[in-house]
Motif scaffolding. Structure first.
Motif, PDB file in Angstrom:
ATOM      1  N   UNK A  35       0.802  -1.222   0.000  1.00 26.78           N
ATOM      2  CA  UNK A  35       0.000   0.000   0.000  1.00 26.78           C
ATOM      3  C   UNK A  35       0.839   1.278   0.000  1.00 26.78           C
ATOM      4  N   UNK A  36       2.165   1.159   0.171  1.00 28.46           N
ATOM      5  CA  UNK A  36       3.103   2.294   0.106  1.00 28.46           C
ATOM      6  C   UNK A  36       2.639   3.487   0.956  1.00 28.46           C
ATOM      7  N   UNK A  37       2.421   3.288   2.266  1.00 28.08           N
ATOM      8  CA  UNK A  37       1.948   4.392   3.108  1.00 28.08           C
ATOM      9  C   UNK A  37       3.042   5.439   3.329  1.00 28.08           C
ATOM     10  N   UNK A  38       2.605   6.625   3.677  1.00 27.05           N
ATOM     11  CA  UNK A  38       3.535   7.695   4.030  1.00 27.05           C
ATOM     12  C   UNK A  38       3.169   8.211   5.416  1.00 27.05           C
ATOM     13  N   UNK A  39       4.131   8.830   6.057  1.00 21.12           N
ATOM     14  CA  UNK A  39       3.913   9.406   7.377  1.00 21.12           C
ATOM     15  C   UNK A  39       3.271  10.785   7.226  1.00 21.12           C
ATOM     16  N   UNK A  40       2.905  11.442   8.321  1.00 21.45           N
ATOM     17  CA  UNK A  40       2.331  12.798   8.226  1.00 21.45           C
ATOM     18  C   UNK A  40       3.272  13.817   7.571  1.00 21.45           C
ATOM     19  N   UNK A  41       4.566  13.504   7.517  1.00 19.32           N
ATOM     20  CA  UNK A  41       5.531  14.414   6.895  1.00 19.32           C
ATOM     21  C   UNK A  41       5.762  14.090   5.414  1.00 19.32           C
ATOM     22  N   UNK A  42       5.011  13.097   4.915  1.00 21.34           N
ATOM     23  CA  UNK A  42       5.109  12.749   3.505  1.00 21.34           C
ATOM     24  C   UNK A  42       6.228  11.767   3.173  1.00 21.34           C
ATOM     25  N   UNK A  43       6.920  11.258   4.178  1.00 23.96           N
ATOM     26  CA  UNK A  43       8.015  10.311   3.919  1.00 23.96           C
ATOM     27  C   UNK A  43       7.460   8.879   3.857  1.00 23.96           C
ATOM     28  N   UNK A  44       8.064   8.023   3.044  1.00 25.02           N
ATOM     29  CA  UNK A  44       7.572   6.646   2.929  1.00 25.02           C
ATOM     30  C   UNK A  44       7.788   5.854   4.217  1.00 25.02           C
ATOM     31  N   UNK A  45       6.795   5.053   4.570  1.00 21.66           N
ATOM     32  CA  UNK A  45       6.899   4.142   5.709  1.00 21.66           C
ATOM     33  C   UNK A  45       7.199   2.731   5.214  1.00 21.66           C
ATOM     34  N   UNK A  46       7.885   2.653   4.111  1.00 22.63           N
ATOM     35  CA  UNK A  46       8.264   1.381   3.509  1.00 22.63           C
ATOM     36  C   UNK A  46       9.670   1.533   2.944  1.00 22.63           C
ATOM     37  N   UNK A  47      10.319   0.388   2.767  1.00 26.39           N
ATOM     38  CA  UNK A  47      11.668   0.375   2.198  1.00 26.39           C
ATOM     39  C   UNK A  47      11.843  -0.965   1.501  1.00 26.39           C
ATOM     40  N   UNK A  48      12.218  -0.925   0.239  1.00 23.32           N
ATOM     41  CA  UNK A  48      12.360  -2.156  -0.535  1.00 23.32           C
ATOM     42  C   UNK A  48      13.806  -2.650  -0.608  1.00 23.32           C
ATOM     43  N   UNK A  49      14.715  -1.994   0.116  1.00 21.75           N
ATOM     44  CA  UNK A  49      16.114  -2.424   0.097  1.00 21.75           C
ATOM     45  C   UNK A  49      16.309  -3.679   0.941  1.00 21.75           C
ATOM     46  N   UNK A  50      17.302  -4.431   0.574  1.00 25.68           N
ATOM     47  CA  UNK A  50      17.763  -5.551   1.393  1.00 25.68           C
ATOM     48  C   UNK A  50      19.083  -5.078   2.006  1.00 25.68           C
ATOM     49  N   UNK A  57      22.240   2.402   7.615  1.00 31.15           N
ATOM     50  CA  UNK A  57      20.812   2.754   7.772  1.00 31.15           C
ATOM     51  C   UNK A  57      20.081   1.842   8.742  1.00 31.15           C
ATOM     52  N   UNK A  58      20.627   0.678   9.056  1.00 39.83           N
ATOM     53  CA  UNK A  58      19.951  -0.239   9.972  1.00 39.83           C
ATOM     54  C   UNK A  58      19.691   0.451  11.309  1.00 39.83           C
ATOM     55  N   UNK A  59      18.445   0.373  11.761  1.00 41.82           N
ATOM     56  CA  UNK A  59      18.057   0.988  13.020  1.00 41.82           C
ATOM     57  C   UNK A  59      17.731   2.466  12.923  1.00 41.82           C
ATOM     58  N   UNK A  60      17.977   3.075  11.766  1.00 41.80           N
ATOM     59  CA  UNK A  60      17.692   4.501  11.589  1.00 41.80           C
ATOM     60  C   UNK A  60      16.205   4.685  11.264  1.00 41.80           C
ATOM     61  N   UNK A  61      15.597   5.750  11.768  1.00 40.47           N
ATOM     62  CA  UNK A  61      14.172   5.987  11.500  1.00 40.47           C
ATOM     63  C   UNK A  61      13.892   6.209  10.016  1.00 40.47           C
ATOM     64  N   UNK A  62      12.736   5.724   9.582  1.00 41.14           N
ATOM     65  CA  UNK A  62      12.284   6.014   8.227  1.00 41.14           C
ATOM     66  C   UNK A  62      11.925   7.491   8.120  1.00 41.14           C
ATOM     67  N   UNK A  63      11.399   8.056   9.196  1.00 38.75           N
ATOM     68  CA  UNK A  63      11.130   9.489   9.239  1.00 38.75           C
ATOM     69  C   UNK A  63      11.674  10.032  10.560  1.00 38.75           C
ATOM     70  N   UNK A  64      12.760  10.771  10.519  1.00 41.11           N
ATOM     71  CA  UNK A  64      13.323  11.328  11.751  1.00 41.11           C
ATOM     72  C   UNK A  64      12.362  12.266  12.480  1.00 41.11           C
ATOM     73  N   UNK A  65      11.448  12.887  11.775  1.00 39.78           N
ATOM     74  CA  UNK A  65      10.501  13.802  12.417  1.00 39.78           C
ATOM     75  C   UNK A  65       9.392  13.057  13.168  1.00 39.78           C
TER      76      UNK A  65
END
Length: 167
Positions: A35-50, A57-65
């Motif tokens: 469904x490719x959701x985004x946060x209230x700041x418009x950043x993706x809440x998904x990541x297709x990387x392995x 990036x491991x452990x880093x927030x998808x949206x720092x805000x």
């Protein structure tokens, strides 16, 4: 051999979520979402990387805000007190399961454990613990209560769910 028949279990007590972070998918991408959701700041809440194990990036927030950094820091600071309260609650839950008071329980059984604190990729500590029920004088005798490893698991789940700390 003296403790081989004592109820024992392995428990992991993990920190709550403080926001979506990059991780290593068990069998696929980091955070695959159709469904490719985004946060209230418009950043993706998904990541297709392995992500590789050494990916920064491991452990880093998808949206720092969106990430609850204050909650993260407060968790770290208060983990020792949460463990102390968990242990107190666990004794009380086991006593209730055995149908006795906390004082009576100490004359029937003793909880033994060893724990290791481990930092997750997201930087939060969690505990792995081997928990065993011994006799009232320790590992030299069996517990004098009719509790098994399943009861010990249930008591750990209950105690962990019951413990909180208002900050």
């Amino acid at each position: 051999p003296s403790v081989a028949t004592h109820p024992a279990t392995f428990a992991t007590l993990t920190a709550p979520s403080f926001g979506h972070v990059h991780g290593r998918g068990r069998k696929g991408p980091c955070r695959a979402r159709r469904d490719k959701p985004t946060c209230p700041h418009g950043r993706p809440l998904w990541c297709l990387r392995r992500h590789d194990p050494d990916d920064a990036r491991l452990g880093q927030p998808l949206c720092p805000d969106c990430y609850d950094y204050v909650g993260h820091v407060l968790w770290q600071w208060h983990v020792p007190e949460l463990w102390r309260r968990f242990r107190i609650r666990l004794d009380r839950v086991l006593a209730a399961m055995a149908g006795v008071t906390g004082r009576e329980f100490k004359d029937l059984a003793r909880l033994a454990y060893t724990k290791v604190g481990e930092f997750q990729a997201r930087g939060l500590i969690h505990f792995h613990a081997i928990v065993r029920l011994d006799g009232p004088k320790g590992p030299t005798g069996p517990p004098l209560v009719d509790l098994d490893a399943d009861d010990l698991d249930a008591a750990i789940d209950t105690a962990a769910a019951d413990v909180s700390l208002e900050v």
